[in-house]
Design a protein around this motif. Structure first.
Motif, PDB file in Angstrom:
ATOM      1  N   ASN A 213      -9.177  52.584  37.193  1.00 44.07           N
ATOM      2  CA  ASN A 213     -10.364  53.430  37.171  1.00 44.07           C
ATOM      3  C   ASN A 213     -10.711  53.786  38.608  1.00 44.07           C
ATOM      4  N   PRO A 214     -10.539  55.040  39.012  1.00 48.95           N
ATOM      5  CA  PRO A 214     -10.762  55.403  40.414  1.00 48.95           C
ATOM      6  C   PRO A 214     -12.254  55.498  40.744  1.00 48.95           C
TER       7      PRO A 214
ATOM      8  N   ALA B  59     -10.720  63.172  43.000  1.00 48.24           N
ATOM      9  CA  ALA B  59      -9.821  64.035  42.242  1.00 48.24           C
ATOM     10  C   ALA B  59      -8.388  63.544  42.261  1.00 48.24           C
ATOM     11  N   THR B  60      -8.024  62.827  43.323  1.00 51.88           N
ATOM     12  CA  THR B  60      -6.622  62.455  43.500  1.00 51.88           C
ATOM     13  C   THR B  60      -6.423  60.970  43.231  1.00 51.88           C
TER      14      THR B  60
ATOM     15  N   PHE C 129      -1.418  62.024  41.230  1.00 55.25           N
ATOM     16  CA  PHE C 129      -2.087  62.971  40.345  1.00 55.25           C
ATOM     17  C   PHE C 129      -3.175  63.728  41.117  1.00 55.25           C
ATOM     18  N   GLN C 130      -3.338  64.993  40.799  1.00 53.81           N
ATOM     19  CA  GLN C 130      -4.484  65.763  41.255  1.00 53.81           C
ATOM     20  C   GLN C 130      -5.207  66.161  39.970  1.00 53.81           C
ATOM     21  N   ASN C 131      -6.422  65.606  39.780  1.00 58.87           N
ATOM     22  CA  ASN C 131      -7.116  65.698  38.494  1.00 58.87           C
ATOM     23  C   ASN C 131      -6.170  65.146  37.425  1.00 58.87           C
ATOM     24  N   ASN C 132      -5.799  65.892  36.399  1.00 60.94           N
ATOM     25  CA  ASN C 132      -4.903  65.312  35.407  1.00 60.94           C
ATOM     26  C   ASN C 132      -3.485  65.858  35.492  1.00 60.94           C
ATOM     27  N   GLY C 133      -3.172  66.527  36.603  1.00 58.81           N
ATOM     28  CA  GLY C 133      -1.828  67.063  36.809  1.00 58.81           C
ATOM     29  C   GLY C 133      -1.035  66.247  37.810  1.00 58.81           C
TER      30      GLY C 133
ATOM     31  N   ALA D 153       3.450  57.419  33.473  1.00 65.18           N
ATOM     32  CA  ALA D 153       2.046  57.342  33.874  1.00 65.18           C
ATOM     33  C   ALA D 153       1.320  58.547  33.329  1.00 65.18           C
ATOM     34  N   GLU D 154       0.056  58.335  33.055  1.00 69.37           N
ATOM     35  CA  GLU D 154      -0.768  59.448  32.610  1.00 69.37           C
ATOM     36  C   GLU D 154      -2.173  59.286  33.152  1.00 69.37           C
ATOM     37  N   ARG D 155      -2.851  60.398  33.251  1.00 68.44           N
ATOM     38  CA  ARG D 155      -4.243  60.399  33.710  1.00 68.44           C
ATOM     39  C   ARG D 155      -5.002  61.363  32.806  1.00 68.44           C
ATOM     40  N   LEU D 156      -5.482  60.810  31.726  1.00 74.40           N
ATOM     41  CA  LEU D 156      -6.173  61.622  30.745  1.00 74.40           C
ATOM     42  C   LEU D 156      -7.544  62.017  31.263  1.00 74.40           C
ATOM     43  N   LYS D 157      -7.918  63.254  31.039  1.00 70.85           N
ATOM     44  CA  LYS D 157      -9.238  63.783  31.402  1.00 70.85           C
ATOM     45  C   LYS D 157      -9.495  63.685  32.910  1.00 70.85           C
ATOM     46  N   GLY D 158      -8.462  63.451  33.688  1.00 72.56           N
ATOM     47  CA  GLY D 158      -8.609  63.459  35.132  1.00 72.56           C
ATOM     48  C   GLY D 158      -9.415  62.317  35.698  1.00 72.56           C
ATOM     49  N   VAL D 159      -9.549  61.215  34.937  1.00 68.22           N
ATOM     50  CA  VAL D 159     -10.318  60.077  35.454  1.00 68.22           C
ATOM     51  C   VAL D 159      -9.421  58.837  35.480  1.00 68.22           C
ATOM     52  N   ASP D 160      -9.496  58.013  34.422  1.00 68.64           N
ATOM     53  CA  ASP D 160      -8.697  56.794  34.369  1.00 68.64           C
ATOM     54  C   ASP D 160      -7.211  57.111  34.274  1.00 68.64           C
ATOM     55  N   SER D 161      -6.418  56.124  34.665  1.00 67.15           N
ATOM     56  CA  SER D 161      -4.970  56.306  34.586  1.00 67.15           C
ATOM     57  C   SER D 161      -4.315  55.027  34.089  1.00 67.15           C
TER      58      SER D 161
END
Lengths: 111, 115
Positions: B24-25, B30-31, B49-53, B67-75
């Motif tokens: 949890n960042p 954003a990154t 990741f930059q946001n969810n990309g 790895a994934e970062r759903l909704k640009g928050v947790d990963s």
């Protein structure tokens, strides 16, 4: 990104200034010098960064030579809590913020 | 401000098993980065990741790591199946923006032991 060369280890007496050198002879004009440290069992911690001018913050000072081929991180009054691995990293202004870590310098502050 | 949170702190698994790490960042960052740190070495970037990309996953062993970062928050970072050489500390970091002027903030990592 340019590579850096640091001594493997250094000692410093508590209360004295710790001067950590870093060579980055292949640094290019748009690359910054960053310093991070890693205390045992913790993640790396940002200390300071600079381009060409000397920089100072509450943690340390960064002295960059005029030709930018080397730099020194100065901890003015080292304490036992400053014992850590110190990483000198060079990165460009066009990079995406990622850091490429080397082996770093293990600084041991002794009482 | 609250720092980067990671869990679990420690994990021991047998080879060929799967494992997942969570990060949890810092709020608003954003990154997000995942690093692998093998004992005695400096951290090595796995994915950014930059946001969810995904910005950079060139060092991620994609046959077993994801790895994934759903909704640009947790990963989450997953290893399946694990190998002995995956034993390391997995560090998550975040920054306000992925640029040279945006320091990285690291969590304390997850120490993985594969037996």
């Amino acid at each position: 990104d340019a590579k850096t060369t640091q001594p493997t280890s250094m000692d410093c007496a508590e209360g004295r200034a710790a001067n950590l050198p870093c060579n980055h002879s292949t640094i290019s004009g748009n690359e910054y010098v960053y310093w991070y440290r890693q205390i045992h069992s913790q993640g790396p911690q940002y200390i300071i960064h600079g381009l060409k001018n000397n920089e100072t913050n509450e943690m340390a000072s960064l002295i960059i030579t005029e030709d930018r081929k080397s730099s020194t991180l100065i901890l003015p009054h080292a304490t036992l809590r400053d014992t850590a691995v110190y990483y000198c990293i060079v990165g460009g202004s066009s990079n995406t913020g990622k850091l490429i870590f080397g082996q770093g310098t293990t600084l041991q502050v002794k009482p | 401000e609250a720092g980067v949170a990671q869990s679990p702190r420690y994990k021991i698994i047998e080879k060929r098993q799967s494992v997942a790490f969570w990060c949890n960042p810092i709020s608003g960052h954003a990154t997000l980065y995942w690093y692998q740190q093998i004992l005695g070495q400096g951290p090595k970037l796995l994915i950014q990741f930059q946001n969810n990309g995904v910005v950079d996953d060139s060092q991620l062993p994609k046959d077993r790591f994801s790895a994934e970062r759903l909704k640009g928050v947790d990963s989450t970072l997953k290893i399946q199946p694990a190998k002995l050489e995956d034993s390391a500390v997995y560090l998550c970091a975040s920054s306000l923006e992925g640029s040279y002027n945006s320091p990285l903030h690291f969590g304390n990592g997850t120490r993985l032991t594969v037996t």
